[in-house]
Design a protein around this motif. Structure first.
Motif, PDB file in Angstrom:
ATOM      1  N   SER A 131       0.843  -1.177   0.000  1.00 35.44           N
ATOM      2  CA  SER A 131       0.000   0.000   0.000  1.00 35.44           C
ATOM      3  C   SER A 131       0.886   1.237   0.000  1.00 35.44           C
ATOM      4  N   GLN A 132       0.264   2.410  -0.001  1.00 36.99           N
ATOM      5  CA  GLN A 132       1.031   3.644   0.085  1.00 36.99           C
ATOM      6  C   GLN A 132       1.578   3.823   1.503  1.00 36.99           C
ATOM      7  N   LYS A 133       2.615   4.622   1.613  1.00 41.16           N
ATOM      8  CA  LYS A 133       3.379   4.744   2.859  1.00 41.16           C
ATOM      9  C   LYS A 133       2.505   5.120   4.066  1.00 41.16           C
ATOM     10  N   ALA A 134       1.559   6.017   3.874  1.00 39.11           N
ATOM     11  CA  ALA A 134       0.728   6.449   5.000  1.00 39.11           C
ATOM     12  C   ALA A 134      -0.031   5.280   5.612  1.00 39.11           C
ATOM     13  N   ASN A 135      -0.540   4.376   4.762  1.00 41.31           N
ATOM     14  CA  ASN A 135      -1.271   3.209   5.263  1.00 41.31           C
ATOM     15  C   ASN A 135      -0.348   2.238   5.973  1.00 41.31           C
ATOM     16  N   ILE A 136       0.821   2.006   5.393  1.00 46.21           N
ATOM     17  CA  ILE A 136       1.782   1.088   6.018  1.00 46.21           C
ATOM     18  C   ILE A 136       2.234   1.631   7.362  1.00 46.21           C
ATOM     19  N   ASP A 137       2.492   2.937   7.437  1.00 48.62           N
ATOM     20  CA  ASP A 137       2.891   3.550   8.712  1.00 48.62           C
ATOM     21  C   ASP A 137       1.789   3.392   9.760  1.00 48.62           C
ATOM     22  N   ALA A 138       0.526   3.579   9.328  1.00 43.16           N
ATOM     23  CA  ALA A 138      -0.590   3.431  10.261  1.00 43.16           C
ATOM     24  C   ALA A 138      -0.713   1.988  10.751  1.00 43.16           C
ATOM     25  N   LEU A 139      -0.497   1.044   9.852  1.00 42.35           N
ATOM     26  CA  LEU A 139      -0.532  -0.365  10.250  1.00 42.35           C
ATOM     27  C   LEU A 139       0.611  -0.709  11.196  1.00 42.35           C
ATOM     28  N   ARG A 140       1.773  -0.149  10.918  1.00 40.15           N
ATOM     29  CA  ARG A 140       2.937  -0.428  11.759  1.00 40.15           C
ATOM     30  C   ARG A 140       2.702   0.049  13.191  1.00 40.15           C
ATOM     31  N   GLU A 141       2.032   1.169  13.351  1.00 40.21           N
ATOM     32  CA  GLU A 141       1.734   1.694  14.693  1.00 40.21           C
ATOM     33  C   GLU A 141       0.814   0.764  15.473  1.00 40.21           C
ATOM     34  N   ARG A 142      -0.009   0.020  14.758  1.00 46.06           N
ATOM     35  CA  ARG A 142      -1.007  -0.852  15.408  1.00 46.06           C
ATOM     36  C   ARG A 142      -0.600  -2.314  15.410  1.00 46.06           C
ATOM     37  N   HIS A 143       0.566  -2.610  14.891  1.00 45.44           N
ATOM     38  CA  HIS A 143       1.044  -3.999  14.824  1.00 45.44           C
ATOM     39  C   HIS A 143       1.290  -4.542  16.226  1.00 45.44           C
ATOM     40  N   LEU A 144       0.963  -5.796  16.435  1.00 43.82           N
ATOM     41  CA  LEU A 144       1.116  -6.387  17.766  1.00 43.82           C
ATOM     42  C   LEU A 144       2.565  -6.622  18.153  1.00 43.82           C
ATOM     43  N   GLY A 145       3.466  -6.576  17.195  1.00 44.20           N
ATOM     44  CA  GLY A 145       4.880  -6.715  17.540  1.00 44.20           C
ATOM     45  C   GLY A 145       5.428  -8.106  17.307  1.00 44.20           C
ATOM     46  N   PHE A 146       6.249  -8.561  18.245  1.00 43.53           N
ATOM     47  CA  PHE A 146       6.991  -9.805  18.051  1.00 43.53           C
ATOM     48  C   PHE A 146       6.097 -11.020  17.831  1.00 43.53           C
ATOM     49  N   GLU A 147       4.892 -10.990  18.394  1.00 38.22           N
ATOM     50  CA  GLU A 147       4.010 -12.159  18.261  1.00 38.22           C
ATOM     51  C   GLU A 147       3.671 -12.465  16.805  1.00 38.22           C
ATOM     52  N   LEU A 148       3.674 -11.429  15.951  1.00 32.16           N
ATOM     53  CA  LEU A 148       3.344 -11.631  14.543  1.00 32.16           C
ATOM     54  C   LEU A 148       4.523 -11.348  13.625  1.00 32.16           C
ATOM     55  N   ALA A 149       5.706 -11.189  14.182  1.00 32.64           N
ATOM     56  CA  ALA A 149       6.873 -10.881  13.360  1.00 32.64           C
ATOM     57  C   ALA A 149       7.371 -12.150  12.664  1.00 32.64           C
ATOM     58  N   ALA A 150       7.769 -11.993  11.395  1.00 33.84           N
ATOM     59  CA  ALA A 150       8.320 -13.129  10.651  1.00 33.84           C
ATOM     60  C   ALA A 150       9.736 -13.418  11.119  1.00 33.84           C
ATOM     61  N   GLY A 151      10.068 -14.706  11.296  1.00 36.99           N
ATOM     62  CA  GLY A 151      11.417 -15.085  11.688  1.00 36.99           C
ATOM     63  C   GLY A 151      12.337 -15.162  10.477  1.00 36.99           C
ATOM     64  N   ILE A 152      13.583 -15.513  10.732  1.00 34.96           N
ATOM     65  CA  ILE A 152      14.583 -15.591   9.669  1.00 34.96           C
ATOM     66  C   ILE A 152      14.228 -16.690   8.660  1.00 34.96           C
ATOM     67  N   ALA A 153      13.803 -17.852   9.162  1.00 32.00           N
ATOM     68  CA  ALA A 153      13.485 -18.975   8.265  1.00 32.00           C
ATOM     69  C   ALA A 153      12.346 -18.637   7.284  1.00 32.00           C
ATOM     70  N   PRO A 154      11.223 -18.060   7.761  1.00 28.24           N
ATOM     71  CA  PRO A 154      10.172 -17.692   6.807  1.00 28.24           C
ATOM     72  C   PRO A 154      10.627 -16.681   5.757  1.00 28.24           C
ATOM     73  N   VAL A 155      11.403 -15.682   6.172  1.00 27.21           N
ATOM     74  CA  VAL A 155      11.876 -14.670   5.227  1.00 27.21           C
ATOM     75  C   VAL A 155      12.805 -15.297   4.196  1.00 27.21           C
ATOM     76  N   ALA A 156      13.710 -16.161   4.657  1.00 26.83           N
ATOM     77  CA  ALA A 156      14.637 -16.832   3.737  1.00 26.83           C
ATOM     78  C   ALA A 156      13.872 -17.726   2.767  1.00 26.83           C
ATOM     79  N   GLY A 157      12.865 -18.429   3.297  1.00 28.13           N
ATOM     80  CA  GLY A 157      12.055 -19.287   2.437  1.00 28.13           C
ATOM     81  C   GLY A 157      11.286 -18.492   1.399  1.00 28.13           C
ATOM     82  N   ALA A 158      10.736 -17.352   1.815  1.00 23.38           N
ATOM     83  CA  ALA A 158       9.980 -16.511   0.890  1.00 23.38           C
ATOM     84  C   ALA A 158      10.876 -15.949  -0.204  1.00 23.38           C
ATOM     85  N   MET A 159      12.068 -15.521   0.161  1.00 24.02           N
ATOM     86  CA  MET A 159      13.005 -14.971  -0.825  1.00 24.02           C
ATOM     87  C   MET A 159      13.405 -16.031  -1.846  1.00 24.02           C
ATOM     88  N   ALA A 160      13.621 -17.258  -1.367  1.00 25.57           N
ATOM     89  CA  ALA A 160      13.970 -18.347  -2.274  1.00 25.57           C
ATOM     90  C   ALA A 160      12.791 -18.704  -3.182  1.00 25.57           C
TER      91      ALA A 160
END
Length: 256
Positions: A131-160
């Motif tokens: 989305s546009q930056k304003a929406n992403i920034d608004a979502l980031r402010e409301r993000h629950l944090g570590f509980e929903l953060a992607a780990g290294i393995a998921p990110v590496a898998g997605a990139m591959a």
């Protein structure tokens, strides 16, 4: 107010209700396809979010690409459009049919994608929003944090996975073959179903034993029937051709 076609993916409805939002549901059109004109007419000054799952889950149908593009442009800009494209790779146009190229033009559009379906990474629980930056920034402010953060393995898998278009195409072709096995059986039995743009098939269950889901479960064959959402229907995930033949053999015993 959250506006959504119905039936559709229920998670946003559940979270909306928890947050105190009023949920407004719009019935699907012919052949279980979202009627974008009816949906647009249902938007009011109170509508803050329109949720569109395309291809839709559980009905498995998709809307016309150009019609959806026109719809997004006609939604008032004070109303956010949340477009869930979890199954877009299986659709008629594939990822080329995505509305991502509208994001720079429309400040009220958020497109959701995932690696859980065609890419086969459901266990890693990784997806993303565009989305546009304003929406992403608004979502980031409301993000629950570590509980929903992607780990290294998921990110590496997605990139591959992004780099491996051959595997993606293989999965899409295999899904098409698996769907055909199911289509042929349903046509033979007179079971009504929606032509699928996903990796599952949504079918009426009136030709089967009323307890078909529970009876198949005893045979370790699992299909879905979401309570309160999929009235009179069943949802069958697509596997390999041989797996779908096994399913056909198992469910045939419960034809009425």
């Amino acid at each position: 107010e959250i506006l959504t076609p119905w039936p559709s993916f229920p998670t946003i409805v559940r979270f909306g209700e928890v947050c105190g939002a009023r949920i407004k549901k719009v019935e699907l059109g012919k052949q279980g396809v979202i009627d974008l004109n009816v949906l647009k007419d249902a938007i009011t000054d109170s509508t803050r979010l329109v949720f569109v799952c395309n291809p839709n889950n559980p009905p498995s149908t998709e809307v016309n690409n150009e019609d959806l593009r026109a719809f997004c442009k006609e939604v008032p800009q004070q109303t956010l459009i949340c477009l869930d494209e979890a199954y877009i790779e299986y659709s008629k146009m594939g990822a080329k049919g995505s509305m991502v190229n509208l994001v720079n033009e429309l400040p009220n559009l958020i497109v959701l994608r995932t690696f859980s379906k065609a890419y086969g990474l459901a266990g890693l629980r990784i997806g993303y929003g565009i989305s546009q930056k304003a929406n992403i920034d608004a979502l980031r402010e409301r993000h629950l944090g570590f509980e929903l953060a992607a780990g290294i393995a998921p990110v590496a898998g997605a990139m591959a996975a992004i780099e491996d278009s051959g595997f993606l195409n293989k999965c899409i072709i295999a899904n098409q073959k698996g769907r055909e096995v199911l289509y042929q059986a349903f046509e033979k039995w007179g079971v009504k179903y929606n032509t699928s743009a996903t990796n599952f098939v949504y079918a009426k269950c009136d030709r089967f034993d009323p307890d078909v889901v529970a009876k198949l479960k005893k045979e370790e064959v699992l299909i879905s029937q979401w309570p309160g959402i999929m009235t009179g229907h069943i949802r069958i995930s697509i596997g390999k051709e041989e797996e779908m033949r096994q399913f056909v053999g198992a469910v045939e015993k419960y034809l009425l």
